[in-house]
Write an enzyme that holds these catalytic residues in place. Sequence first.
Site, short mmCIF file in Angstrom:
data_model
loop_
_atom_site.label_atom_id
_atom_site.label_comp_id
_atom_site.label_asym_id
_atom_site.label_seq_id
_atom_site.Cartn_x
_atom_site.Cartn_y
_atom_site.Cartn_z
CB THR A 66 35.72 31.69 42.16
OG1 THR A 66 36.73 31.88 43.13
CG2 THR A 66 34.58 32.65 42.46
NE ARG A 125 42.74 37.62 48.99
CZ ARG A 125 41.96 37.23 48.00
NH1 ARG A 125 40.90 36.47 48.25
NH2 ARG A 125 42.22 37.57 46.77
CB VAL A 126 38.06 40.00 52.68
CG1 VAL A 126 36.78 40.12 51.88
CG2 VAL A 126 37.75 39.44 54.07
CG ASP A 139 37.00 39.41 43.56
OD1 ASP A 139 37.85 38.60 44.00
OD2 ASP A 139 36.16 39.08 42.71
CB THR A 180 36.11 34.36 38.69
OG1 THR A 180 37.13 33.45 39.11
CG2 THR A 180 35.93 34.22 37.19
N GLY A 231 41.60 38.51 43.29
CA GLY A 231 40.74 39.50 43.93
C GLY A 231 41.35 40.88 44.05
#
Length: 330
Positions: A189, A217-218, A220, A239, A242
Amino acid sequence: MFNMTKSLIIHGGAGAWRISALVERAIEAIRKCTEQAWRVLSEHNNSLDAVIEAVVCMENSGYFNAGYGSTLNLLGERELDAGLMTSTGLLGAVAAVKSTRNPILLARIIAEKTPHILVAGENADKLALLYNLPPLPPPPQHVVERYRDVLKKLVREEITDSYYKSLSSLIRGGVFFKLINDILNVYDTVGAVAVDDNSVLATATSTGGVLLKLPGRVGDTPIPGAGFYADKNIACSATGIGEYIIRTMPCLRLSLEYEKQNDAEKALNSVVDYVNRTAGSNTMGFISVDKTGKILYAYNTEAMLISYVYRGEVKVFLKPEPRVNVITLS
Ligand code: ASP
């Protein structure tokens, strides 16, 4: 004579970052993106433009888990998250976008052109088209190869690590799982935080999420307070895994501790203590700048790729020491 306020720090993700040709390229890329973002900060004195420049540059590079280089979900698709915020109240995020090359630019559109904060899925992609944002090209070969390789190993139960053992049985059982991906991560990330000479603080973060995540899926990254946060005292970008970041809210916590203690070092240490106590080690990292231009970072993973400008010079570290640090630029 060095300016006391202006400062910038960028991350390329917390995880294992095992050395390979890709890591070398990611190091080169983060250096270039830091130079570009620093130029924007110096010439335009605008922290938001600087963090966007950094993140777009990394999204385009193909060597980070964001934009073009993003990791693939369980079905081999990309679903990207991004979020940004400034101390002047700008706040926007996108989740699970599939066809937009620069989710961070779409997050900026949400913040500046709509009354909303977070827009998700294919309708977010449609909005990107309305604003003529470029489409996401097919994934680079190395991303596809890694996906196939890891999926094959999981299905064949060749990954002996206990976490992945349970993951492979959960996949076979079709049950929702929480995924620790740092063992598999060779790239990660991206995020950037900056403060300008007007004391405006800004943060931007962008990710492909975790490898082999369940579709939908989502993490943070588009959640204010978790993956990113900015207010009059600090700007922060996180990072890592999440699910742990959402539970511990490191960026919001940093802001609250800073407000309470009015001291960057004490605030940072309080957050790190809390995260390590509640989420445990090998879970996350974050970067921050405060209103005075101090640079802060902390990570509890094996490595975290960070880059900042110190007295006009770009510094890049894969395993920065100490692992919890406040840097004064003057
Ligand atoms: N935090 C991101 C997520 O869980 C992944 C990462 O930072 O590598 O979606």
